[in-house]
Design a protein around this motif. Structure first.
Motif, PDB file in Angstrom:
ATOM      1  N   LYS A 120       0.838  -1.188   0.000  1.00 20.26           N
ATOM      2  CA  LYS A 120       0.000   0.000   0.000  1.00 20.26           C
ATOM      3  C   LYS A 120       0.881   1.248   0.000  1.00 20.26           C
ATOM      4  N   ASP A 134      -3.810   1.636  -3.270  1.00 22.57           N
ATOM      5  CA  ASP A 134      -4.635   2.081  -2.145  1.00 22.57           C
ATOM      6  C   ASP A 134      -5.041   0.918  -1.252  1.00 22.57           C
ATOM      7  N   GLU A 135      -5.295  -0.245  -1.871  1.00 22.66           N
ATOM      8  CA  GLU A 135      -5.744  -1.399  -1.084  1.00 22.66           C
ATOM      9  C   GLU A 135      -5.490  -2.680  -1.869  1.00 22.66           C
TER      10      GLU A 135
END
Length: 282
Positions: A120, A134-135
Motif C-alpha cells: 500500500k 490504495d488497497e
C-alpha cells in the motif's frame, strides 16, 4: 386401534438417540472448530501474517472443518457419509466452474499477499494501469490514479502481467535524451548539460552522473543525460531539468531541432536564377 405409546417409544427411541447424538456432534464440533480457528488466527497474527490473508485462510479452514462436522452429524442419523461427501464435492465443483474467474483472482490475491511484489502506498504499473496502491484485497487491487480516480484491477490480471514497482527501491536513475541540431556547437552543448546536471540540488553524488553523445539521428545529435535521484524526487526533477535545458539552450543559441527530412531529386533539370527549372523556361 388405540395408540400404543410404549411401542412408539420403543420404535422411536433409537432414532431419537441418533438425532440427539447428531445434534451433540454438531454443537460440540462447531464449538471446537471456533476455538481451533481462534487459536490459528492468533498464531498467524503472532507470525505477523497479513490481516487479509489471515481472514481468508481462517474462513477456508472453518468451511472445511464445518463440512466435516456436518457430514459426521448426518452419519449419526443414518445418512450415508459417502453420498453426503459426493454431494458436497459435486456442489463445490459446480460452484468452482461457475466462479472460475473469481477463483483465479482469489488465488492470485493469495499469491500477492504472500509474496508482496508491492505494498500500500507504492507507485506501480499493474495490469496495464498506473497509480498508487490504495488497497490489496483477495479478489482485486485498488489503485488511485494520478488524476485521483480509483481503478480496480482483478488480481488475476495483476499476476499474469508485468508488474512495475516504481517505489520498491529508494533511488532511481534519471534518463534524458536531449537532441541538438547538427549545426549547433556540440562541445558547448555538452558543457551546458554537464553544468545543469552538476547544479541540480536533488542529484545524488553516487552513482556518478554522465553526459554522453548517444546517437547521430536523422535530424539531431542526441545526448544521453544520466544521473541518480531519490525515488520520491524523480518526477519533479525530470520536469525541472527539461525546462532548464530548454531555457538555457534558447539563451545560448543551441538549436533543439524538430524532425525534418532532406529530399534529393535525381534527374530533374537544374533551376535557373529565378527558381524555375530549365525545362520550364523553354
Amino acid at each position: 386401534m388405540p395408540f400404543d405409546l410404549e411401542a412408539f417409544l420403543a420404535t422411536a427411541q433409537p432414532f431419537l438417540i441418533k438425532v440427539l447424538a447428531a445434534l451433540a456432534i454438531f454443537i460440540i464440533g462447531k464449538w471446537v472448530v471456533r476455538i481451533a480457528i481462534n487459536l490459528i488466527k492468533k498464531g498467524m497474527m503472532r507470525a505477523k501474517m497479513d490481516e487479509t490473508l489471515v481472514t481468508f485462510l481462517s474462513n477456508v479452514i472453518y468451511g472445511f472443518a464445518m463440512a466435516v462436522v456436518i457430514i459426521s452429524a448426518l452419519g449419526q442419523v443414518g445418512v450415508s457419509t459417502t453420498s453426503a461427501a459426493a454431494i458436497l464435492g459435486g456442489a463445490a465443483l459446480a460452484i468452482g466452474l461457475s466462479l472460475q474467474g473469481q477463483l483465479s483472482s482469489l488465488a492470485a490475491g493469495v499469491i500477492l499477499i504472500l509474496f508482496r511484489p508491492f505494498r500500500k502506498g507504492d507507485f506501480v504499473k499493474i495490469g496495464g494501469e498506473m497509480g498508487v496502491v490504495d488497497e490489496i484485497k483477495i479478489i482485486h487491487t485498488v489503485l488511485k490514479s494520478l488524476d485521483n480516480q480509483f481503478v480496480i484491477v482483478p488480481n488475476n490480471n495483476v499476476t499474469t502481467n508485468v508488474i512495475t514497482n516504481f517505489s520498491a527501491l529508494p533511488t532511481r536513475r534519471m534518463d534524458l535524451t536531449i537532441g541538438i541540431g547538427y549545426s549547433s556547437d556540440l562541445l558547448k552543448a555538452k558543457r551546458i548539460l554537464e553544468e545543469l546536471v552538476a547544479n541540480e540540488p536533488r542529484r545524488l553524488e553516487e552513482p556518478a552522473s554522465a553526459v554522453m553523445v548517444k546517437n547521430l539521428g536523422e535530424s539531431s545529435v542526441d545526448f544521453a543525460v544520466r544521473f541518480w535521484v531519490n525515488t520520491g524526487d524523480w518526477w519533479a526533477t525530470h520536469c525541472d531539468m527539461i525546462e532548464r535545458i530548454k531555457l538555457r539552450f534558447d539563451e545560448e543559441g543551441i538549436e533543439i531541432p524538430f524532425p525534418q527530412r532532406t529530399v534529393h531529386h535525381i534527374g530533374m533539370p537544374p533551376a535557373n536564377d529565378k527558381g524555375a527549372s530549365v525545362a520550364e523556361t523553354k
